[in-house]
Design a protein around this motif. Structure first.
Motif, PDB file in Angstrom:
ATOM      1  N   ALA A 261      -4.776  -6.267  12.316  1.00  0.00           N
ATOM      2  CA  ALA A 261      -6.681  -6.805  12.076  1.00  0.00           C
ATOM      3  C   ALA A 261      -7.137  -5.621  12.760  1.00  0.00           C
ATOM      4  O   ALA A 261      -8.189  -5.084  12.237  1.00  0.00           O
ATOM      5  CB  ALA A 261      -7.147  -7.839  12.028  1.00  0.00           C
ATOM      6  N   GLY A 262      -6.960  -5.035  13.393  1.00  0.00           N
ATOM      7  CA  GLY A 262      -7.017  -3.376  13.875  1.00  0.00           C
ATOM      8  C   GLY A 262      -6.293  -2.027  13.424  1.00  0.00           C
ATOM      9  O   GLY A 262      -6.617  -2.074  12.779  1.00  0.00           O
ATOM     10  N   ARG A 263      -7.222  -1.428  14.566  1.00  0.00           N
ATOM     11  CA  ARG A 263      -7.293   0.141  14.113  1.00  0.00           C
ATOM     12  C   ARG A 263      -4.998   0.688  13.758  1.00  0.00           C
ATOM     13  O   ARG A 263      -5.732   1.933  14.155  1.00  0.00           O
ATOM     14  CB  ARG A 263      -7.536   1.102  14.787  1.00  0.00           C
ATOM     15  N   LEU A 264      -4.358   0.088  14.749  1.00  0.00           N
ATOM     16  CA  LEU A 264      -3.199   0.100  15.263  1.00  0.00           C
ATOM     17  C   LEU A 264      -2.246  -0.345  13.689  1.00  0.00           C
ATOM     18  O   LEU A 264      -1.193   0.005  13.729  1.00  0.00           O
ATOM     19  CB  LEU A 264      -2.283  -0.458  15.918  1.00  0.00           C
ATOM     20  N   ALA A 265      -2.412  -0.149  13.038  1.00  0.00           N
ATOM     21  CA  ALA A 265      -1.992  -0.988  11.611  1.00  0.00           C
ATOM     22  C   ALA A 265      -1.361   0.218  10.343  1.00  0.00           C
ATOM     23  O   ALA A 265       0.429   0.840  10.557  1.00  0.00           O
ATOM     24  CB  ALA A 265      -2.480  -1.740  10.756  1.00  0.00           C
ATOM     25  N   GLY A 266      -2.005   1.666  10.572  1.00  0.00           N
ATOM     26  CA  GLY A 266      -1.952   2.943  10.109  1.00  0.00           C
ATOM     27  C   GLY A 266      -2.457   2.749   9.007  1.00  0.00           C
ATOM     28  O   GLY A 266      -2.847   1.847   8.387  1.00  0.00           O
ATOM     29  N   ARG A 267      -1.889   4.182   7.534  1.00  0.00           N
ATOM     30  CA  ARG A 267      -2.293   3.792   6.068  1.00  0.00           C
ATOM     31  C   ARG A 267      -1.634   2.862   6.000  1.00  0.00           C
ATOM     32  O   ARG A 267      -1.336   2.238   5.649  1.00  0.00           O
ATOM     33  CB  ARG A 267      -2.543   5.080   5.791  1.00  0.00           C
ATOM     34  N   PRO A 268      -2.024   1.994   4.789  1.00  0.00           N
ATOM     35  CA  PRO A 268      -1.546   1.287   4.119  1.00  0.00           C
ATOM     36  C   PRO A 268      -0.169   1.006   3.839  1.00  0.00           C
ATOM     37  O   PRO A 268      -0.139   2.350   2.978  1.00  0.00           O
ATOM     38  CB  PRO A 268      -3.117   0.609   3.106  1.00  0.00           C
ATOM     39  N   ALA A 269       0.626   0.378   3.218  1.00  0.00           N
ATOM     40  CA  ALA A 269       1.811   0.360   2.821  1.00  0.00           C
ATOM     41  C   ALA A 269       1.601  -0.552   1.398  1.00  0.00           C
ATOM     42  O   ALA A 269       1.220  -0.965   0.812  1.00  0.00           O
ATOM     43  CB  ALA A 269       2.500  -0.312   3.483  1.00  0.00           C
ATOM     44  N   THR A 270       1.157   0.979   0.269  1.00  0.00           N
ATOM     45  CA  THR A 270       0.942   0.461  -1.289  1.00  0.00           C
ATOM     46  C   THR A 270       2.486   0.682  -1.708  1.00  0.00           C
ATOM     47  O   THR A 270       3.669   0.876  -0.889  1.00  0.00           O
ATOM     48  CB  THR A 270       0.475   1.620  -1.649  1.00  0.00           C
ATOM     49  N   ALA A 271       2.198   0.324  -3.012  1.00  0.00           N
ATOM     50  CA  ALA A 271       3.450   0.354  -4.241  1.00  0.00           C
ATOM     51  C   ALA A 271       4.114   1.711  -3.952  1.00  0.00           C
ATOM     52  O   ALA A 271       5.501   2.242  -3.729  1.00  0.00           O
ATOM     53  CB  ALA A 271       3.357  -0.172  -5.748  1.00  0.00           C
ATOM     54  N   GLU A 272       3.295   3.050  -3.931  1.00  0.00           N
ATOM     55  CA  GLU A 272       3.163   4.341  -3.607  1.00  0.00           C
ATOM     56  C   GLU A 272       4.593   5.135  -2.850  1.00  0.00           C
ATOM     57  O   GLU A 272       4.855   5.979  -2.987  1.00  0.00           O
ATOM     58  CB  GLU A 272       2.162   4.699  -4.695  1.00  0.00           C
ATOM     59  N   THR A 273       3.407   4.907  -1.562  1.00  0.00           N
ATOM     60  CA  THR A 273       4.342   4.671  -0.305  1.00  0.00           C
ATOM     61  C   THR A 273       5.619   4.232  -0.233  1.00  0.00           C
ATOM     62  O   THR A 273       6.579   5.081   0.331  1.00  0.00           O
ATOM     63  CB  THR A 273       3.383   4.800   0.634  1.00  0.00           C
ATOM     64  N   LEU A 274       5.677   2.863  -0.358  1.00  0.00           N
ATOM     65  CA  LEU A 274       6.673   1.954  -0.266  1.00  0.00           C
ATOM     66  C   LEU A 274       7.591   3.003  -0.966  1.00  0.00           C
ATOM     67  O   LEU A 274       8.992   2.294  -0.604  1.00  0.00           O
ATOM     68  CB  LEU A 274       6.355   0.681  -0.377  1.00  0.00           C
ATOM     69  N   LEU A 275       7.575   2.745  -2.311  1.00  0.00           N
ATOM     70  CA  LEU A 275       8.459   2.795  -3.661  1.00  0.00           C
ATOM     71  C   LEU A 275       8.936   3.960  -3.903  1.00  0.00           C
ATOM     72  O   LEU A 275      10.263   4.477  -3.780  1.00  0.00           O
ATOM     73  CB  LEU A 275       8.258   1.663  -4.535  1.00  0.00           C
ATOM     74  N   GLY A 276       8.006   4.716  -3.909  1.00  0.00           N
ATOM     75  CA  GLY A 276       8.075   6.144  -4.176  1.00  0.00           C
ATOM     76  C   GLY A 276       8.576   6.346  -6.488  1.00  0.00           C
ATOM     77  O   GLY A 276       7.943   5.429  -6.815  1.00  0.00           O
ATOM     78  N   PRO A 277       7.459   7.768  -6.206  1.00  0.00           N
ATOM     79  CA  PRO A 277       7.752   7.883  -7.580  1.00  0.00           C
ATOM     80  C   PRO A 277       8.467   7.462  -8.685  1.00  0.00           C
ATOM     81  O   PRO A 277       8.751   7.070  -9.696  1.00  0.00           O
ATOM     82  CB  PRO A 277       7.070   9.315  -7.955  1.00  0.00           C
ATOM     83  N   ALA A 278      10.027   7.717  -7.990  1.00  0.00           N
ATOM     84  CA  ALA A 278      11.242   7.553  -9.317  1.00  0.00           C
ATOM     85  C   ALA A 278      11.491   6.091  -9.460  1.00  0.00           C
ATOM     86  O   ALA A 278      11.350   5.938 -10.807  1.00  0.00           O
ATOM     87  CB  ALA A 278      12.297   8.632  -8.496  1.00  0.00           C
TER      88      ALA A 278
END
Length: 325
Positions: A261-278
């Motif tokens: 809920a604060g600022r310590l989480a970092g940038r969102p973990a999205t499908a693009e960042t978690l899974l990668g393009p391949a």
């Protein structure tokens, strides 16, 4: 509109927690059945001992006005609905228990749902990286006793058209209502107003909290939680535990929620960042036929199609094998 049971079966990661906490309990003139009762009635009994009359008794009186919402009715998130067997059997249980029910299914773009499933795995105590989570069976020898005994993530669980077709056969297509999570997320009040009109429901929309019930984890926090999870044996099956510290699971969950809920989480973990393009492109290709059938079934706004993966970032062989199966 004559009241009939409304059974919302999921899927996971499509705002079911929000429906359970913020919307369904506020629907006027209807009885929201708490999740524990739904589980006792429809999920807990052994497949060979299930009794519809007992299930109806557990669900309580006035079933024509009942609203059930339990995402595990579509199958467990981390076990692929036990290779679909649980998903299929539960559909038959619902049909035997509430034959005149209206079925609600909410689906989500597979890549986003799969990435969110991995984040949920970490929130639940998981320690492995995304590749190990998705392809856990490949890390076991072919003759390992736990190879088929421990259920794991299954890509097939997200071929939505298969389960929807089963419910169409059981309840009639006109009684199975399928929605896209993306339309709910884009305009929550507008979506809910249209949803209520379709099902003859009434609720004070102006007083409903539309903030997400579950917050995701940022990339930085995701790594920190994975490390913290090595000191508790709870709560997922496939993980590594260095040493189990009593009460650490509850303490770490509280810390995780505060950090998210604060600022310590970092940038969102999205499908693009978690899974990668391949892997993203492979997932898109795997579900092309399933999604085409889904488009024909429900229409509406379609999911954007990923471009073909770059040959320079070809996925590992296990990704190709899984995604082509």
């Amino acid at each position: 509109m004559t009241p009939r049971p409304l059974v919302h079966i999921g899927y996971h990661k499509t705002a079911t927690t929000w429906f359970q906490r913020c919307f369904y309990p506020r629907v006027e003139g209807r009885r929201y059945v708490p999740q524990p009762l739904v589980r006792r009635a429809l999920l807990d009994p052994h497949a060979l001992h299930f009794d519809p009359a007992t299930a109806r008794r557990l669900l309580g009186d006035g079933l024509d006005t009942a609203i059930l919402c339990e995402e595990n009715l579509s199958g467990g998130l981390h076990n692929g609905g036990l290779a679909g067997c649980l998903s299929k059997d539960v559909a038959a249980r619902i049909r035997a228990t509430l034959p005149d029910a209206r079925i609600v299914v909410v689906v989500r773009r597979q890549a986003d749902a799969i990435a969110s499933a991995y984040v949920q795995y970490v929130k639940g105590g998981g320690t492995h990286g995304v590749e190990r989570y998705l392809f856990g069976r490949d890390y076991l020898g072919p003759h390992a006793p736990e190879h088929d005994e421990v259920p794991r993530f299954r890509f097939e669980h997200f071929a939505y058209d298969r389960l929807i077709a089963l419910y169409d056969d059981l309840f009639g297509r006109e009684n199975v209502h399928v929605y896209r999570y993306e339309e709910l997320r884009a305009d929550p009040p507008g979506f809910i107003r249209a949803f209520m009109a379709e099902h003859g429901l009434a609720a004070p929309v102006g007083d409903i909290d539309f903030d997400p019930a579950n917050r995701g984890l940022g990339r930085l926090l995701l790594r920190a939680v994975r490390l913290a999870n090595r000191f508790t044996a709870r709560a997922v099956a496939d993980k590594s535990c260095l040493v189990h510290l009593p009460y650490w699971y509850k303490i770490s969950r509280r810390l995780m929620r505060k950090a998210a809920a604060g600022r310590l989480a970092g940038r969102p973990a999205t499908a693009e960042t978690l899974l990668g393009p391949a892997l993203l492109a492979e997932i898109e290709r795997r579900f092309q036929m399933s999604n085409a059938a889904l488009d024909r079934r429900i229409g509406g706004r379609r999911w954007a199609t990923m471009p073909p993966s770059d040959a320079r970032v070809a996925p590992p062989s296990r990704w190709r094998r899984i995604c082509e199966s």
